[in-house]
Design a protein around this motif. Sequence first.
Motif, mmCIF file in Angstrom:
data_model
loop_
_atom_site.group_PDB
_atom_site.id
_atom_site.type_symbol
_atom_site.label_atom_id
_atom_site.label_comp_id
_atom_site.label_asym_id
_atom_site.label_seq_id
_atom_site.Cartn_x
_atom_site.Cartn_y
_atom_site.Cartn_z
ATOM 1 N N PRO A 1 -5.172 8.116 1.277
ATOM 2 C CA PRO A 1 -5.432 7.448 0.264
ATOM 3 C C PRO A 1 -4.145 7.235 -0.217
ATOM 4 C CG PRO A 1 -7.281 6.804 1.614
ATOM 5 C CD PRO A 1 -5.948 7.527 2.639
ATOM 6 N N VAL B 1 -0.521 12.608 4.819
ATOM 7 C CA VAL B 1 0.144 11.424 5.363
ATOM 8 C C VAL B 1 -0.511 10.001 4.543
ATOM 9 C CG1 VAL B 1 -0.754 9.829 7.772
ATOM 10 C CG2 VAL B 1 -0.548 12.386 8.422
ATOM 11 N N TYR B 2 -0.049 9.294 4.696
ATOM 12 C CA TYR B 2 0.054 8.031 3.477
ATOM 13 C C TYR B 2 0.021 6.969 5.168
ATOM 14 C CZ TYR B 2 1.271 10.323 -0.675
ATOM 15 O OH TYR B 2 0.864 10.613 -1.604
ATOM 16 N N PHE B 3 -0.746 6.157 4.622
ATOM 17 C CA PHE B 3 -1.073 4.840 5.279
ATOM 18 C C PHE B 3 -0.608 3.545 4.054
ATOM 19 C CE2 PHE B 3 -4.138 8.163 6.686
ATOM 20 C CZ PHE B 3 -3.774 7.929 7.664
ATOM 21 N N GLY C 1 -11.025 -9.243 -1.217
ATOM 22 C CA GLY C 1 -11.394 -8.590 -2.350
ATOM 23 C C GLY C 1 -12.537 -7.035 -2.809
ATOM 24 N N LYS C 2 -12.625 -6.328 -1.766
ATOM 25 C CA LYS C 2 -13.308 -5.832 -1.780
ATOM 26 C C LYS C 2 -12.674 -3.892 -1.214
ATOM 27 C CE LYS C 2 -17.292 -8.479 -0.920
ATOM 28 N NZ LYS C 2 -18.078 -8.553 -1.980
ATOM 29 N N PRO C 3 -13.377 -3.051 -1.723
ATOM 30 C CA PRO C 3 -12.672 -1.943 -1.689
ATOM 31 C C PRO C 3 -12.450 -1.123 0.177
ATOM 32 C CG PRO C 3 -14.736 -1.830 -2.664
ATOM 33 C CD PRO C 3 -14.565 -2.914 -1.734
ATOM 34 N N VAL C 4 -11.274 -1.486 0.627
ATOM 35 C CA VAL C 4 -10.963 -0.786 1.440
ATOM 36 C C VAL C 4 -9.991 1.006 1.825
ATOM 37 C CG1 VAL C 4 -8.431 -1.225 3.187
ATOM 38 C CG2 VAL C 4 -9.522 -3.000 1.740
ATOM 39 N N TYR C 5 -10.901 0.973 3.053
ATOM 40 C CA TYR C 5 -10.399 3.050 2.924
ATOM 41 C C TYR C 5 -10.146 2.527 4.421
ATOM 42 C CZ TYR C 5 -14.763 3.008 -0.206
ATOM 43 O OH TYR C 5 -15.182 2.849 -1.655
ATOM 44 N N VAL C 6 -9.216 4.150 4.511
ATOM 45 C CA VAL C 6 -8.896 5.159 6.212
ATOM 46 C C VAL C 6 -10.275 5.486 6.567
ATOM 47 C CG1 VAL C 6 -7.409 6.039 4.935
ATOM 48 C CG2 VAL C 6 -6.509 5.647 7.764
ATOM 49 N N ASP D 1 -0.993 -1.981 -4.059
ATOM 50 C CA ASP D 1 -0.102 -2.543 -4.679
ATOM 51 C C ASP D 1 0.532 -3.867 -4.546
ATOM 52 O OD1 ASP D 1 3.310 -1.970 -5.451
ATOM 53 O OD2 ASP D 1 2.907 0.309 -4.435
ATOM 54 N N ARG D 2 0.683 -4.135 -6.331
ATOM 55 C CA ARG D 2 0.699 -5.229 -6.838
ATOM 56 C C ARG D 2 2.780 -5.745 -5.704
ATOM 57 N NH1 ARG D 2 -2.928 -8.560 -8.713
ATOM 58 N NH2 ARG D 2 -4.526 -7.295 -9.392
ATOM 59 N N ASP D 3 2.973 -4.619 -6.453
ATOM 60 C CA ASP D 3 4.324 -4.818 -6.105
ATOM 61 C C ASP D 3 4.755 -4.833 -4.420
ATOM 62 O OD1 ASP D 3 4.819 -4.507 -8.608
ATOM 63 O OD2 ASP D 3 5.816 -2.727 -8.702
ATOM 64 N N ARG D 4 3.930 -4.223 -3.714
ATOM 65 C CA ARG D 4 4.230 -3.947 -1.945
ATOM 66 C C ARG D 4 3.419 -5.353 -1.310
ATOM 67 N NH1 ARG D 4 7.343 0.255 -0.057
ATOM 68 N NH2 ARG D 4 6.230 -0.041 2.109
ATOM 69 N N GLN D 5 2.537 -5.589 -2.217
ATOM 70 C CA GLN D 5 1.261 -6.653 -2.043
ATOM 71 C C GLN D 5 1.048 -6.565 -0.725
ATOM 72 O OE1 GLN D 5 3.755 -10.752 -0.541
ATOM 73 N NE2 GLN D 5 3.654 -10.708 -3.100
ATOM 74 N N SER D 6 0.778 -4.972 -0.997
ATOM 75 C CA SER D 6 -0.286 -4.393 0.863
ATOM 76 C C SER D 6 -1.396 -3.152 -0.446
ATOM 77 C CB SER D 6 0.965 -3.192 1.496
ATOM 78 O OG SER D 6 1.703 -2.276 0.620
ATOM 79 N N TYR D 7 -1.707 -2.779 0.376
ATOM 80 C CA TYR D 7 -3.289 -1.841 0.089
ATOM 81 C C TYR D 7 -2.485 0.157 0.958
ATOM 82 C CZ TYR D 7 -6.399 -4.990 -1.321
ATOM 83 O OH TYR D 7 -7.300 -6.087 -1.027
ATOM 84 N N THR D 8 -2.587 0.374 -0.487
ATOM 85 C CA THR D 8 -1.895 2.570 0.214
ATOM 86 C C THR D 8 -3.323 3.162 -0.729
ATOM 87 O OG1 THR D 8 -1.024 2.727 -1.819
ATOM 88 C CG2 THR D 8 0.548 1.640 -0.402
ATOM 89 N N GLY D 9 -2.771 4.187 0.900
ATOM 90 C CA GLY D 9 -3.890 5.495 0.813
ATOM 91 C C GLY D 9 -3.784 6.576 1.530
#
Length: 439
Positions: A20, A330-332, A343-348, A366-374
């Motif tokens: 995550p 492991v980073y996703f 606009g909802k919580p995202v989970y791996v 991550d606003r800089d990458r414009q993606s979700y990281t975990g």
Amino acid sequence: MYLKAPFHVSFFFLIGVLVPVMSCTRATVEPDRPAATVQAYPDLRNSVMVKGQNRPPRGIQSILLYRQTPDQAPVIELNSNQQLTLKFDDLGFDNRRFRVRFTHHDADWSPSSLLPNFFQRGFSEDYITDSQTSEVQRPAYTHYTYTFPNENIELLASGNYMIEVYDYERDEILFSLPFFVHENTGRIETRIEELYGLDERYLMFHQIFATYAYPEDVIIPDTDLETRFVQNHFWGRARVAGIVDTPVTGQIRSHLARDSSYAGRFEFRSLDLQRLQQEAYNIIEFRPETTPPRVVLMRDVVNLDMTPRTSQSHRFGVPVDETGARYADVYFELEIPRREQIGKPVYVIGPFNNWIINENHRMTYDRDRQSYTGNALVKEGLYDYKYAVVEQGAVNDLRLDASFADSRQVYHTFVYFFDPGLQADRLLMVHDHTTRQRF
């Protein structure tokens, strides 16, 4: 033989009834002090967990329960020599002692009315004695294996079961897993029909039909028999056949209603960690100097599959079964196109966390990458994984799937009989069926 046929119904009745990349919530696992608990949602609808199942603490990893190979469901036949194997790793340097207990349940996973001495023979609990210390650290772990039924525990009745694993010293339950014992009674045929146009996004659904030739001791099949279907070993998502009829004597037909059909395009993404190295096709960065070693995966994009598809699914998890196997952080990363922002919580989720929604694996935008990281702690091996959202108190692990995803779907059909003498559900038969891939 370790599994015995049930006693006569009248005996049960007289004796048994009358008597995550940087999530702010991420907990760092130290090699000698794994986190004790996992914060998880307790009452989410559409969870893969069955009612009453206990989530494992974060220090318990790589949990498997299967019959012969990890992809086989934890299903065994009554009155046979079939056995199940439980495997897991306990992170840290301590070689702890564990014990197991078994509980019997009805079809809906409510505790059954059977007393323990009517569904098992031998000791009331057993101990896990097969353990191996890892050859690696960062983190170190102890690998445990337990096979049952065995000379200490025999199972006497069919039905739904739970195996509970306890910390011996603290006498506290650590986790539990469902499994099934069936009688292999009668004959069953299962077929799947493809449906289209049931919703706007998923073009194809699976409607399951079952025809069951039942045994003579079933007097009122319409009320005493119940058929349930399960997709992809997600036992907590079993669906009851809503339409039942008895066309001829000795036979009952049942199927899911159209609005209860399973999504036939259920996407799984592949994670190949057989060896921790940068050369793997889905790894863009490998940092062996960190603790644990860090693995950064290629970015996933909703509705854009950048990874090659494989013909074999690893949705049940195949961790390397060697004490030299390592764990990695492991980073996703997931990119969601602007038009599909939720606009909802995202989970791996995946077999590495038992497909359970918890805060350790919540992703951060991550606003800089414009993606979700975990990130997630994963042992070397082969896995599938998914991205899920939580909305309106339920798990939605279809929302972020590719619109035209295609993979094998594994189904199981369960036929239960409510035995009036036992006042409990017997599991007469289990039938498995796997759909074909189209690519």
